[in-house]
Design a protein around this motif. Structure first.
Motif, PDB file in Angstrom:
ATOM      1  N   ARG A 139       0.828  -1.207   0.000  1.00 22.55           N
ATOM      2  CA  ARG A 139       0.000   0.000   0.000  1.00 22.55           C
ATOM      3  C   ARG A 139       0.864   1.260   0.000  1.00 22.55           C
ATOM      4  O   ARG A 139       0.551   2.244  -0.686  1.00 22.55           O
ATOM      5  CB  ARG A 139      -0.939   0.007   1.209  1.00 22.55           C
ATOM      6  N   GLU A 140       1.941   1.260   0.756  1.00 18.79           N
ATOM      7  CA  GLU A 140       2.822   2.427   0.799  1.00 18.79           C
ATOM      8  C   GLU A 140       3.446   2.683  -0.577  1.00 18.79           C
ATOM      9  O   GLU A 140       3.540   3.834  -1.024  1.00 18.79           O
ATOM     10  CB  GLU A 140       3.916   2.202   1.837  1.00 18.79           C
ATOM     11  N   LEU A 141       3.866   1.618  -1.244  1.00 19.64           N
ATOM     12  CA  LEU A 141       4.467   1.771  -2.570  1.00 19.64           C
ATOM     13  C   LEU A 141       3.447   2.265  -3.582  1.00 19.64           C
ATOM     14  O   LEU A 141       3.748   3.141  -4.415  1.00 19.64           O
ATOM     15  CB  LEU A 141       5.062   0.438  -3.024  1.00 19.64           C
ATOM     16  N   LEU A 142       2.228   1.722  -3.541  1.00 19.32           N
ATOM     17  CA  LEU A 142       1.195   2.151  -4.478  1.00 19.32           C
ATOM     18  C   LEU A 142       0.815   3.609  -4.237  1.00 19.32           C
ATOM     19  O   LEU A 142       0.618   4.370  -5.187  1.00 19.32           O
ATOM     20  CB  LEU A 142      -0.039   1.255  -4.353  1.00 19.32           C
ATOM     21  N   THR A 143       0.710   3.990  -2.968  1.00 21.76           N
ATOM     22  CA  THR A 143       0.372   5.383  -2.642  1.00 21.76           C
ATOM     23  C   THR A 143       1.450   6.335  -3.152  1.00 21.76           C
ATOM     24  O   THR A 143       1.153   7.384  -3.740  1.00 21.76           O
ATOM     25  CB  THR A 143       0.199   5.544  -1.130  1.00 21.76           C
ATOM     26  N   ALA A 144       2.715   5.972  -2.934  1.00 18.15           N
ATOM     27  CA  ALA A 144       3.806   6.809  -3.415  1.00 18.15           C
ATOM     28  C   ALA A 144       3.809   6.896  -4.933  1.00 18.15           C
ATOM     29  O   ALA A 144       4.076   7.951  -5.516  1.00 18.15           O
ATOM     30  CB  ALA A 144       5.142   6.259  -2.919  1.00 18.15           C
ATOM     31  N   ALA A 145       3.491   5.787  -5.592  1.00 23.21           N
ATOM     32  CA  ALA A 145       3.448   5.783  -7.056  1.00 23.21           C
ATOM     33  C   ALA A 145       2.346   6.703  -7.566  1.00 23.21           C
ATOM     34  O   ALA A 145       2.551   7.480  -8.512  1.00 23.21           O
ATOM     35  CB  ALA A 145       3.242   4.357  -7.567  1.00 23.21           C
ATOM     36  N   LEU A 146       1.175   6.645  -6.966  1.00 24.86           N
ATOM     37  CA  LEU A 146       0.056   7.473  -7.421  1.00 24.86           C
ATOM     38  C   LEU A 146       0.305   8.955  -7.136  1.00 24.86           C
ATOM     39  O   LEU A 146      -0.187   9.819  -7.868  1.00 24.86           O
ATOM     40  CB  LEU A 146      -1.234   7.009  -6.746  1.00 24.86           C
ATOM     41  N   ASP A 147       1.069   9.249  -6.103  1.00 25.92           N
ATOM     42  CA  ASP A 147       1.376  10.646  -5.787  1.00 25.92           C
ATOM     43  C   ASP A 147       2.253  11.303  -6.854  1.00 25.92           C
ATOM     44  O   ASP A 147       2.371  12.539  -6.874  1.00 25.92           O
ATOM     45  CB  ASP A 147       2.080  10.736  -4.425  1.00 25.92           C
ATOM     46  N   LEU A 148       2.849  10.502  -7.713  1.00 27.74           N
ATOM     47  CA  LEU A 148       3.695  11.058  -8.769  1.00 27.74           C
ATOM     48  C   LEU A 148       2.879  11.722  -9.878  1.00 27.74           C
ATOM     49  O   LEU A 148       3.423  12.518 -10.650  1.00 27.74           O
ATOM     50  CB  LEU A 148       4.563   9.950  -9.387  1.00 27.74           C
ATOM     51  N   TRP A 149       1.599  11.392  -9.973  1.00 34.80           N
ATOM     52  CA  TRP A 149       0.785  11.917 -11.079  1.00 34.80           C
ATOM     53  C   TRP A 149       0.545  13.413 -10.910  1.00 34.80           C
ATOM     54  O   TRP A 149       0.177  13.877  -9.834  1.00 34.80           O
ATOM     55  CB  TRP A 149      -0.545  11.167 -11.178  1.00 34.80           C
ATOM     56  N   GLN A 150       0.762  14.153 -12.004  1.00 34.92           N
ATOM     57  CA  GLN A 150       0.603  15.605 -12.005  1.00 34.92           C
ATOM     58  C   GLN A 150      -0.616  16.070 -12.796  1.00 34.92           C
ATOM     59  O   GLN A 150      -0.827  17.268 -12.948  1.00 34.92           O
ATOM     60  CB  GLN A 150       1.852  16.258 -12.608  1.00 34.92           C
ATOM     61  N   GLY A 151      -1.396  15.138 -13.327  1.00 36.50           N
ATOM     62  CA  GLY A 151      -2.555  15.507 -14.122  1.00 36.50           C
ATOM     63  C   GLY A 151      -3.381  14.280 -14.445  1.00 36.50           C
ATOM     64  O   GLY A 151      -3.014  13.148 -14.108  1.00 36.50           O
ATOM     65  N   PRO A 152      -4.526  14.462 -15.114  1.00 35.78           N
ATOM     66  CA  PRO A 152      -5.418  13.337 -15.396  1.00 35.78           C
ATOM     67  C   PRO A 152      -4.898  12.395 -16.461  1.00 35.78           C
ATOM     68  O   PRO A 152      -5.318  11.237 -16.521  1.00 35.78           O
ATOM     69  CB  PRO A 152      -6.713  14.018 -15.851  1.00 35.78           C
ATOM     70  N   ALA A 153      -3.993  12.855 -17.330  1.00 34.12           N
ATOM     71  CA  ALA A 153      -3.503  12.010 -18.424  1.00 34.12           C
ATOM     72  C   ALA A 153      -1.998  12.159 -18.551  1.00 34.12           C
ATOM     73  O   ALA A 153      -1.455  13.258 -18.420  1.00 34.12           O
ATOM     74  CB  ALA A 153      -4.180  12.386 -19.746  1.00 34.12           C
ATOM     75  N   ALA A 154      -1.325  11.051 -18.801  1.00 35.87           N
ATOM     76  CA  ALA A 154       0.116  11.094 -19.015  1.00 35.87           C
ATOM     77  C   ALA A 154       0.425  11.756 -20.356  1.00 35.87           C
ATOM     78  O   ALA A 154      -0.372  11.678 -21.303  1.00 35.87           O
ATOM     79  CB  ALA A 154       0.693   9.679 -18.989  1.00 35.87           C
ATOM     80  N   LEU A 155       1.588  12.415 -20.428  1.00 39.38           N
ATOM     81  CA  LEU A 155       2.035  13.080 -21.659  1.00 39.38           C
ATOM     82  C   LEU A 155       0.926  13.951 -22.237  1.00 39.38           C
ATOM     83  O   LEU A 155       0.681  13.956 -23.449  1.00 39.38           O
ATOM     84  CB  LEU A 155       2.503  12.044 -22.685  1.00 39.38           C
ATOM     85  N   ASP A 156       0.264  14.667 -21.363  1.00 42.35           N
ATOM     86  CA  ASP A 156      -0.879  15.486 -21.761  1.00 42.35           C
ATOM     87  C   ASP A 156      -0.454  16.511 -22.822  1.00 42.35           C
ATOM     88  O   ASP A 156       0.483  17.287 -22.610  1.00 42.35           O
ATOM     89  CB  ASP A 156      -1.428  16.215 -20.531  1.00 42.35           C
ATOM     90  N   GLU A 166       1.325   5.312 -24.704  1.00 40.48           N
ATOM     91  CA  GLU A 166       1.768   5.525 -23.336  1.00 40.48           C
ATOM     92  C   GLU A 166       0.630   6.000 -22.442  1.00 40.48           C
ATOM     93  O   GLU A 166       0.498   5.567 -21.293  1.00 40.48           O
ATOM     94  CB  GLU A 166       2.905   6.554 -23.320  1.00 40.48           C
ATOM     95  N   ARG A 167      -0.207   6.905 -22.966  1.00 43.04           N
ATOM     96  CA  ARG A 167      -1.344   7.397 -22.163  1.00 43.04           C
ATOM     97  C   ARG A 167      -2.250   6.241 -21.774  1.00 43.04           C
ATOM     98  O   ARG A 167      -2.695   6.146 -20.618  1.00 43.04           O
ATOM     99  CB  ARG A 167      -2.133   8.449 -22.952  1.00 43.04           C
ATOM    100  N   ARG A 168      -2.537   5.370 -22.735  1.00 42.57           N
ATOM    101  CA  ARG A 168      -3.425   4.236 -22.447  1.00 42.57           C
ATOM    102  C   ARG A 168      -2.781   3.271 -21.449  1.00 42.57           C
ATOM    103  O   ARG A 168      -3.416   2.829 -20.489  1.00 42.57           O
ATOM    104  CB  ARG A 168      -3.764   3.491 -23.746  1.00 42.57           C
ATOM    105  N   MET A 169      -1.513   2.929 -21.711  1.00 49.25           N
ATOM    106  CA  MET A 169      -0.829   1.970 -20.853  1.00 49.25           C
ATOM    107  C   MET A 169      -0.705   2.498 -19.430  1.00 49.25           C
ATOM    108  O   MET A 169      -1.031   1.802 -18.457  1.00 49.25           O
ATOM    109  CB  MET A 169       0.544   1.644 -21.440  1.00 49.25           C
ATOM    110  N   LEU A 170      -0.237   3.739 -19.283  1.00 52.10           N
ATOM    111  CA  LEU A 170      -0.022   4.290 -17.948  1.00 52.10           C
ATOM    112  C   LEU A 170      -1.337   4.528 -17.216  1.00 52.10           C
ATOM    113  O   LEU A 170      -1.414   4.345 -15.993  1.00 52.10           O
ATOM    114  CB  LEU A 170       0.783   5.585 -18.048  1.00 52.10           C
ATOM    115  N   ALA A 171      -2.386   4.929 -17.961  1.00 52.97           N
ATOM    116  CA  ALA A 171      -3.694   5.082 -17.318  1.00 52.97           C
ATOM    117  C   ALA A 171      -4.199   3.741 -16.807  1.00 52.97           C
ATOM    118  O   ALA A 171      -4.775   3.651 -15.713  1.00 52.97           O
ATOM    119  CB  ALA A 171      -4.694   5.692 -18.303  1.00 52.97           C
ATOM    120  N   GLY A 172      -3.975   2.687 -17.584  1.00 52.27           N
ATOM    121  CA  GLY A 172      -4.382   1.359 -17.134  1.00 52.27           C
ATOM    122  C   GLY A 172      -3.641   0.922 -15.886  1.00 52.27           C
ATOM    123  O   GLY A 172      -4.239   0.374 -14.946  1.00 52.27           O
ATOM    124  N   ARG A 173      -2.318   1.187 -15.838  1.00 50.54           N
ATOM    125  CA  ARG A 173      -1.551   0.811 -14.663  1.00 50.54           C
ATOM    126  C   ARG A 173      -1.963   1.641 -13.449  1.00 50.54           C
ATOM    127  O   ARG A 173      -2.024   1.148 -12.327  1.00 50.54           O
ATOM    128  CB  ARG A 173      -0.050   0.990 -14.930  1.00 50.54           C
TER     129      ARG A 173
END
Length: 435
Positions: A139-156, A166-173
């Motif tokens: 849970r700690e690792l997943l929380t830290a990973a999600l905190d890295l997101w700076q917006g709703p879509a990658a490579l916006d 990449e947007r599709r793959m990273l959104a899925g992960r």
């Protein structure tokens, strides 16, 4: 400048750089944002960041940034040096960070400074923690990973087919991580022609479109006949049952890379997504039914308790969909029978060591690369100027590796880390470049 001085200087420049891709693409040096104004330049940078530290060929960059464009499109190969010049100017480093390597380019930056790399690494560590019965650590690792997101879509805002994938793959992960934490899955753009998907924990979910494939191997070489064969087997018109293609061969022959490459090429024929499982070391493939069901949108509390019930639900969810299932590292086809789809719209690719064995309807055998293909792969990884400078040593090294991709990659990684080494330094004792 000595090799040691070059490495020290490069290390200092690389450590100062940080890149965000989980949102708008930005580059920062010592906390100050660098100006990369042109959309195409950002698209090129996105491709290079995904392969940081590895050479990326000009063709791969062009395919990822421009894709299939008509004859009226500008000279993309001619325009690429301009993109590289502007990126070098923006990133600094005196040309040490972004180097021309053979028929491609290599971006030498610290992977720890790329949020994409840190995000995916944290997800992998979380999966390991779950397997080791460390739920709090996961849970700690997943929380830290999600905190890295700076917006709703990658490579916006970054254009090109690579950025879209990449947007599709990273959104899925990201959504998988949110479901693991039992958090609301954020609204995201599923792509052109698809409306926003809004999912809430505890609410009924429609079947999702999973995109679990690893990235398309950037330096994939050869295997033209096998790729064509797999493509034909997966695209049988008017089929009445789910095709099953087995990719078999000795360890290190590049079976996994071939399967992933073929799966990416078959993506348009399977628009509802791809499921992927790395089964190396798994005792029971049916254990992957639960994560597959979650990837398809089933709530954790709704996943059936028994394997037969999970299998029945899995088949119902796939029945009217066109999904490709890739199972890597299987002991044999019978070992992965619970994960195989049954509907005619779906298909499966199973990677096994040795021969295909029983239960395989269509098998593609993979052996060593042809000598010229092995030499080409080595050149793509270490730079063609090095293999052209020592052609006999390069061929001898390829032969010493048995023309097997895994051994070639291991040797190439050592040479890339040591640019001053001659290729001949990697030859086994007693062998000759003239052999």
């Amino acid at each position: 400048m000595t090799e040691r001085q070059h490495d020290d200087r490069l290390g200092e420049d690389a450590l100062e750089l940080h890149f965000t891709t989980l949102g708008p693409l930005t580059a920062r040096r010592a906390g100050q944002e660098l100006r990369i104004n042109r959309a195409r330049d950002r698209a090129v940078l996105a491709v290079l960041l995904a392969q940081a530290g590895r050479p990326v060929t000009v063709g791969e960059i062009i395919d990822g940034v421009w894709g299939e464009e008509g004859d009226e499109a500008p000279d993309r190969a001619g325009a690429l040096p301009g993109n590289m010049y502007r990126l070098r100017s923006a990133l600094g480093g005196g040309g040490n960070l972004l180097r021309h390597v053979g028929k491609g380019y290599c971006l030498d930056v610290d992977p720890a400074g790329i949020d994409r790399t840190v995000f995916l690494s944290a997800l992998a560590d979380a999966a390991t923690a779950r397997l080791n019965w460390q739920p709090q650590r996961a849970r700690e690792l997943l929380t830290a990973a999600l905190d890295l997101w700076q917006g709703p879509a990658a490579l916006d805002g970054v254009p090109g087919p690579f950025a879209e994938h990449e947007r599709r793959m990273l959104a899925g992960r990201r959504d998988e991580a949110l479901r693991e934490l039992d958090l609301p899955v954020r609204e995201l753009d599923a792509g052109p022609g698809a409306g926003p998907v809004e999912l809430r924990a505890g609410a009924a979910r429609s079947v999702l479109r999973p995109f679990q494939l690893p990235p398309d191997p950037g330096d994939f070489t050869g295997r033209t006949a096998q790729l064509a064969e797999i493509g034909e087997l997966l695209a049988v018109p008017g089929r009445t049952q789910s095709p099953l293609v087995t990719v078999a061969g000795p360890p290190g022959a590049g079976k996994s890379a071939l399967a992933v490459r073929a799966a990416h090429l078959a993506g348009p024929d399977h628009p509802d997504g791809q499921l992927y499982a790395d089964l190396h070391g798994a005792d029971d493939a049916s254990g992957y039914l639960a994560p597959f069901l979650r990837a398809l949108g089933v709530e954790e509390q709704a996943v059936p308790a028994s394997a037969p019930e999970r299998r029945a639900l899995y088949l119902r969810l796939l029945a009217d969909r066109r999904i490709l299932v890739v199972l890597d590292g299987a002991g044999g086809v019978e070992d992965v029978r619970p994960l195989l789809p049954a509907g005619p719209g779906c298909a499966a690719v199973v990677v096994v060591n040795g021969t295909a064995g029983e239960g395989s309807s269509s098998a593609v055998q993979v052996g060593p690369l042809a000598p010229d293909e092995a030499l080409e792969l080595l050149g793509r990884m270490i730079g063609r100027e090095r293999t052209d400078r020592e052609p006999d040593a390069a061929r001898a090294l390829a032969a010493a590796c048995g023309h097997l991709p895994r051994a070639l990659r291991d040797a190439a990684e050592r040479l890339v880390r040591r640019p001053a080494w001659p290729i001949s330094a990697m030859l086994p004792s007693g062998s000759s470049a003239d052999a």
